[in-house]
Structure formats: structure tokens, C-alpha cells
Design a protein around this motif. Structure first.
Motif, PDB file in Angstrom:
ATOM      1  N   ASP A 183       0.862  -1.178   0.000  1.00 27.53           N
ATOM      2  CA  ASP A 183       0.000   0.000   0.000  1.00 27.53           C
ATOM      3  C   ASP A 183       0.900   1.230   0.000  1.00 27.53           C
ATOM      4  N   LEU A 184       1.114   1.810  -1.174  1.00 30.87           N
ATOM      5  CA  LEU A 184       2.089   2.893  -1.323  1.00 30.87           C
ATOM      6  C   LEU A 184       1.740   4.111  -0.484  1.00 30.87           C
ATOM      7  N   ALA A 185       0.487   4.522  -0.509  1.00 36.46           N
ATOM      8  CA  ALA A 185       0.101   5.728   0.228  1.00 36.46           C
ATOM      9  C   ALA A 185       0.274   5.541   1.722  1.00 36.46           C
ATOM     10  N   ALA A 186      -0.114   4.375   2.246  1.00 38.45           N
ATOM     11  CA  ALA A 186      -0.002   4.125   3.682  1.00 38.45           C
ATOM     12  C   ALA A 186       1.453   4.084   4.125  1.00 38.45           C
ATOM     13  N   VAL A 187       2.299   3.404   3.339  1.00 37.96           N
ATOM     14  CA  VAL A 187       3.716   3.293   3.698  1.00 37.96           C
ATOM     15  C   VAL A 187       4.397   4.653   3.597  1.00 37.96           C
ATOM     16  N   ALA A 188       4.068   5.425   2.568  1.00 37.43           N
ATOM     17  CA  ALA A 188       4.675   6.752   2.429  1.00 37.43           C
ATOM     18  C   ALA A 188       4.301   7.654   3.595  1.00 37.43           C
ATOM     19  N   ALA A 189       3.060   7.596   4.028  1.00 35.55           N
ATOM     20  CA  ALA A 189       2.620   8.455   5.125  1.00 35.55           C
ATOM     21  C   ALA A 189       3.374   8.136   6.408  1.00 35.55           C
ATOM     22  N   SER A 190       3.503   6.861   6.737  1.00 40.75           N
ATOM     23  CA  SER A 190       4.193   6.496   7.985  1.00 40.75           C
ATOM     24  C   SER A 190       5.688   6.774   7.892  1.00 40.75           C
ATOM     25  N   ALA A 191       6.280   6.521   6.728  1.00 35.47           N
ATOM     26  CA  ALA A 191       7.710   6.770   6.565  1.00 35.47           C
ATOM     27  C   ALA A 191       8.033   8.253   6.673  1.00 35.47           C
ATOM     28  N   HIS A 192       7.240   9.077   6.028  1.00 33.63           N
ATOM     29  CA  HIS A 192       7.493  10.516   6.064  1.00 33.63           C
ATOM     30  C   HIS A 192       7.294  11.085   7.476  1.00 33.63           C
ATOM     31  N   ALA A 193       6.331  10.535   8.201  1.00 32.80           N
ATOM     32  CA  ALA A 193       6.130  10.983   9.581  1.00 32.80           C
ATOM     33  C   ALA A 193       7.353  10.692  10.442  1.00 32.80           C
ATOM     34  N   ALA A 194       8.108   9.652  10.059  1.00 36.82           N
ATOM     35  CA  ALA A 194       9.316   9.281  10.802  1.00 36.82           C
ATOM     36  C   ALA A 194      10.577   9.888  10.194  1.00 36.82           C
ATOM     37  N   GLY A 195      10.438  10.689   9.137  1.00 32.78           N
ATOM     38  CA  GLY A 195      11.595  11.331   8.533  1.00 32.78           C
ATOM     39  C   GLY A 195      12.355  10.474   7.549  1.00 32.78           C
ATOM     40  N   ALA A 196      11.739   9.385   7.059  1.00 30.96           N
ATOM     41  CA  ALA A 196      12.401   8.485   6.120  1.00 30.96           C
ATOM     42  C   ALA A 196      11.892   8.722   4.700  1.00 30.96           C
ATOM     43  N   LEU A 197      12.714   8.384   3.725  1.00 34.45           N
ATOM     44  CA  LEU A 197      12.352   8.472   2.327  1.00 34.45           C
ATOM     45  C   LEU A 197      11.861   7.117   1.820  1.00 34.45           C
ATOM     46  N   VAL A 198      10.934   7.155   0.873  1.00 33.40           N
ATOM     47  CA  VAL A 198      10.390   5.935   0.279  1.00 33.40           C
ATOM     48  C   VAL A 198      10.888   5.821  -1.157  1.00 33.40           C
ATOM     49  N   VAL A 199      11.541   4.702  -1.447  1.00 38.38           N
ATOM     50  CA  VAL A 199      12.102   4.442  -2.765  1.00 38.38           C
ATOM     51  C   VAL A 199      11.400   3.215  -3.333  1.00 38.38           C
ATOM     52  N   VAL A 200      10.807   3.343  -4.519  1.00 38.61           N
ATOM     53  CA  VAL A 200       9.955   2.297  -5.078  1.00 38.61           C
ATOM     54  C   VAL A 200      10.541   1.737  -6.367  1.00 38.61           C
ATOM     55  N   ASP A 201      10.643   0.425  -6.415  1.00 40.49           N
ATOM     56  CA  ASP A 201      10.972  -0.290  -7.639  1.00 40.49           C
ATOM     57  C   ASP A 201       9.665  -0.485  -8.414  1.00 40.49           C
ATOM     58  N   ASN A 202       9.531   0.202  -9.536  1.00 41.70           N
ATOM     59  CA  ASN A 202       8.309   0.160 -10.336  1.00 41.70           C
ATOM     60  C   ASN A 202       8.477  -0.680 -11.594  1.00 41.70           C
ATOM     61  N   THR A 203       9.466  -1.581 -11.570  1.00 42.51           N
ATOM     62  CA  THR A 203       9.787  -2.370 -12.756  1.00 42.51           C
ATOM     63  C   THR A 203       8.619  -3.225 -13.213  1.00 42.51           C
ATOM     64  N   PHE A 204       7.988  -3.959 -12.278  1.00 38.86           N
ATOM     65  CA  PHE A 204       6.907  -4.863 -12.652  1.00 38.86           C
ATOM     66  C   PHE A 204       5.703  -4.110 -13.203  1.00 38.86           C
ATOM     67  N   ALA A 205       5.317  -3.040 -12.547  1.00 34.50           N
ATOM     68  CA  ALA A 205       4.086  -2.348 -12.933  1.00 34.50           C
ATOM     69  C   ALA A 205       4.280  -1.479 -14.164  1.00 34.50           C
ATOM     70  N   THR A 206       5.423  -0.809 -14.267  1.00 32.75           N
ATOM     71  CA  THR A 206       5.730   0.233 -15.252  1.00 32.75           C
ATOM     72  C   THR A 206       4.876   1.468 -14.975  1.00 32.75           C
ATOM     73  N   PRO A 207       5.312   2.638 -15.435  1.00 33.23           N
ATOM     74  CA  PRO A 207       4.504   3.848 -15.204  1.00 33.23           C
ATOM     75  C   PRO A 207       3.185   3.855 -15.964  1.00 33.23           C
ATOM     76  N   VAL A 208       2.998   2.920 -16.886  1.00 35.81           N
ATOM     77  CA  VAL A 208       1.713   2.822 -17.569  1.00 35.81           C
ATOM     78  C   VAL A 208       0.639   2.305 -16.610  1.00 35.81           C
ATOM     79  N   ASN A 209       1.016   1.407 -15.713  1.00 33.91           N
ATOM     80  CA  ASN A 209       0.062   0.793 -14.784  1.00 33.91           C
ATOM     81  C   ASN A 209       0.068   1.417 -13.398  1.00 33.91           C
ATOM     82  N   GLN A 210       1.125   2.132 -13.040  1.00 36.44           N
ATOM     83  CA  GLN A 210       1.250   2.612 -11.657  1.00 36.44           C
ATOM     84  C   GLN A 210       2.270   3.739 -11.599  1.00 36.44           C
ATOM     85  N   ARG A 211       1.938   4.803 -10.845  1.00 39.70           N
ATOM     86  CA  ARG A 211       2.847   5.937 -10.700  1.00 39.70           C
ATOM     87  C   ARG A 211       3.057   6.217  -9.208  1.00 39.70           C
TER      88      ARG A 211
END
Length: 390
Positions: free
Chosen positions: A161-189
Motif C-alpha cells: 500500500d504505497l500511500a499508507a507506507v509513504a505516510a508512515s515513513a514521512h512521519a518518521a523522517g524516512a524516504l520511500v524508494v519504489v521499484d516500479n519495474t513490474f508495474a511500469t509507469p503505464v500501470n502505476q505511478r
């Protein structure tokens, strides 16, 4: 913001010299300057493309601009491979004493980086179940700097769940890095869901023809520049010809991905319920435990599926041996359908203890659908499955 088809074709408008419709290959390792002032300018320009190809090249700039446009990112850079991309990100953004959170289900090279290589440099790592968003939050520490995400995951097709993980990570001061290879930007951004950086193995769907090895990183200019400054030290440099091949493949990415999506969904539906099949792993099936999440954060479900054979390794071997159209090969995202036994392939990437913890079973076959006619592909798999013990 343009659609993906337009972005794939026009994302580098203004960067192609001389009015050429097909970009020329700039096969030069270094570039001259007409004055001391100009030399100083090109030597100190961040992500420039007219100084030295390890720093940048016109072909690099073109393909990075197109992927950034597709992902909705400010800018990007290219590397010699997907692992070059994620390794450079890690070296750019981590220091001794830092902590990383990474999924348990992810590409074996990413696992090896996070759990094997980074600890040697004083960076600790916690692995979590990506299907449990709360697990990411519980794993965060004051020293956590990065959360590494891959969704859908390789090869179990689990989602984060990208939105949920990003929210908790940012609240803790961490950056979220996503491997989008499987989905491609056509299916997921992922950037639109809160991710900070996105990376790809361009070797896969972006290139699309099994003829180039490449990596791409996209995101906000400040973060990408930090990664670039590390890349010119590590030297994971993409050659101009490879950058040109990658760009050529991306031109047709939206068209190919639609066929990959259609073929994978049709194949998943056809194989589900076959007596030789214990389980089909594909986010587009209602039977997938995270199907609702896939529908929320993806516009298409991708070209990769997993097939668990009831007879275990013997069943997997029989299926692979019985296929006529699919090629038994590593990698994915090709115009040809590629199949592999992940448990065998991962044995050469991660150590035995990590392999046992991945959840990859002996009967799992990963299928990356190509762009063959759907009916031919389904018929090929059905015929092969009929020879598999139950």
C-alpha cells in the motif's frame, strides 16, 4: 500532463539535435569546449550532457526525460543496470549508523544489497511483510533513512500500500524508494502516491526486447542530483548505444504494456482451477488477497504472474519442459514470453537462509507474458499443463 502514449513519444522534445525524427547516437566519451569559461560551465553543471559521458550524454538526457515524463517526475538519470540504480541510490542516501526497512518479498538482488552488502558498511536492515502496512510503521526507527518498496513484488506478486507506507515513513523522517519495474509507469505511478524516488530495471519492460541492460532513477531534482553525484563516482555508466536502445523500446511501451496486461490476465484466468495448479498469483484476479488494493493503486495489473504447481518442483519442471512458445530464461518484460523457476534462480543471488525466508516455493513458476496472440499463449500453457502431474 499528457497521456503515456504521448509522453513516450514526445517526452524528450527539445532534446533531439538537428531536427532529427529518430535521435542520433552520440557515441562520444568526451566533449570539447570553445573557451575556458565554457569548459568550466560544462564541467560543473549538474547532470550535464556535454562534458564527459560518465557525467551525462545527450542520449542519457533524452531517455531520462521520457521516463520522468511517464512517471510524473521532475527529472531523472540512467545507469548501467537496475542494480546499478538501486545501489547508487543506497550509496548516495545512506551512511554508517543508518537503518533501512525493506520488504521480505522483493527482487533477490535488492535483498542481497539490503541484508548482505549494506550491513558491511554499518547500515542495518529490517525486513517486513509488505502485505501488512503496519509492519513498515512498526519497523521504523529514529535512524531509519530509507524504506525500499517493490509492488507488485518479484516473484510472489504481493502488493504494498504505497500511500499508507509513504505516510508512515514521512512521519518518521524516512524516504520511500519504489521499484516500479513490474508495474511500469503505464500501470502505476508511485510518486503520485507519495513515494520520493522511483527506480526501474530498464532491462525489463522499459526496454522491452531483451537487448539492453539499463537502470533509471526519477524523482525531484534535488534528490536525483544527490544520486547523480554518487553515480559519477561509482561509474555505473550507461553506454550511448544502450541509452538509444532503451529510448527506442520506450517509444512503444504503452502499446506493449496493454498487450502484456491482456495476456497475463487471460492466462491467469485460464490457469486458475486447472487440477495441476495449486494457485495462480496475479493482482488482476479477484482471488488475489490484495485485489482491492490493486484496483485502487494500479490502472492495469501487469504482465507477470506466478503459477504454483500442485506437484511442487516436479510439476514446475514438467510445465517448463512442456511449453512450446515460452522461453526458459531469466529476466522479464520482453516481447517474448519468458518463464523461470525462481527457487533455482534465486539460489545464485541470495544465501540459503534468506532464500528460505522469502516464501518462494519449489513449485512456483514465474511467467512474464510477451506480446504473442493471446489464444496461442493460452493454448500453449493449457497443453503443457495437461502433461503435469497432479
Amino acid at each position: 500532463m499528457t497521456g503515456p502514449g504521448t509522453a513516450a513519444v514526445h517526452g524528450d522534445d527539445g532534446l533531439v539535435p538537428g531536427g532529427a525524427v529518430a535521435p542520433p547516437i552520440v557515441q562520444s566519451a568526451t566533449f570539447s569546449a570553445e573557451s575556458d569559461e565554457r569548459f568550466t560551465e560544462i564541467a560543473t553543471e549538474a547532470r550535464g550532457s556535454a562534458f564527459y559521458t560518465r557525467y551525462g550524454n545527450p542520449n542519457h538526457a533524452q531517455v531520462a526525460a521520457v521516463v520522468a515524463e511517464l512517471e510524473g517526475a521532475e527529472t531523472g538519470l540512467v545507469t548501467a543496470s537496475g542494480m546499478g540504480a538501486i545501489s547508487t541510490i543506497a550509496l548516495a542516501l545512506l551512511s554508517a549508523g543508518d537503518h533501512v526497512v525493506v520488504q521480505r518479498s522483493t527482487y533477490g538482488g535488492t535483498t542481497s544489497l539490503a541484508t548482505g552488502l549494506l550491513p558491511r558498511f554499518g547500515v542495518s536492515c529490517t525486513q517486513v511483510d509488505q502485505t501488512d502496512s503496519g509492519a513498515f510503521e512498526r519497523a521504523l526507527r529514529p535512524e531509519t533513512r530509507l524504506v525500499l518498496v517493490e509492488t507488485p513484488s518479484n516473484p510472489l506478486l504481493e502488493l504494498t500500500d504505497l500511500a499508507a507506507v509513504a505516510a508512515s515513513a514521512h512521519a518518521a523522517g524516512a524516504l520511500v524508494v519504489v521499484d516500479n519495474t513490474f508495474a511500469t509507469p503505464v500501470n502505476q505511478r508511485p510518486l503520485g502516491a507519495g513515494a520520493d524516488l522511483v527506480w526501474h530495471s530498464g532491462t525489463k519492460f522499459l526496454g522491452g526486447h531483451s537487448d539492453v541492460s539499463a537502470g533509471v532513477v526519477v524523482g525531484p531534482a534535488g534528490l536525483v542530483e544527490r544520486v547523480w553525484r554518487t553515480s559519477i563516482v561509482t561509474g555505473s555508466t550507461l553506454g550511448p548505444v544502450d541509452a538509444w536502445l532503451l529510448l527506442r523500446g520506450i517509444r512503444t511501451l504503452p502499446l506493449r504494456v496493454q498487450r502484456h496486461n491482456d495476456n497475463a490476465l487471460a492466462l491467469a484466468r485460464a490457469l486458475e482451477g486447472h487440477p495441476a495448479v495449486a494457485r495462480v498469483r496475479y493482482p488482476g484476479l479477484p482471488s488475489h488477497p490484495q485485489h482491492d488494493l490493486a484496483r485502487r493503486q494500479m490502472t492495469g495489473f501487469g504482465g507477470v504472474l506466478g503459477v504454483d504447481l500442485a506437484a511442487g518442483r516436479a510439476g514446475a519442471a514438467a510445465l517448463l519442459a512442456g511449453l512450446r512458445l515460452a522461453k526458459r530464461a531469466a529476466s522479464l518484460g520482453s516481447v517474448s514470453t519468458l518463464v523461470v523457476h525462481p527457487r533455482s534462480m534465486w539460489a545464485g543471488i541470495v544465501d540459503a537462509g534468506q532464500l528460505a525466508a522469502t516464501g518462494i516455493g519449489e513449485g512456483l513458476v514465474r511467467v512474464s507474458t510477451g506480446i504473442e496472440d493471446t489464444s496461442d499463449l493460452v493454448d500453449d500453457f493449457r497443453a503443457a499443463l495437461d502433461t503435469v502431474p497432479t
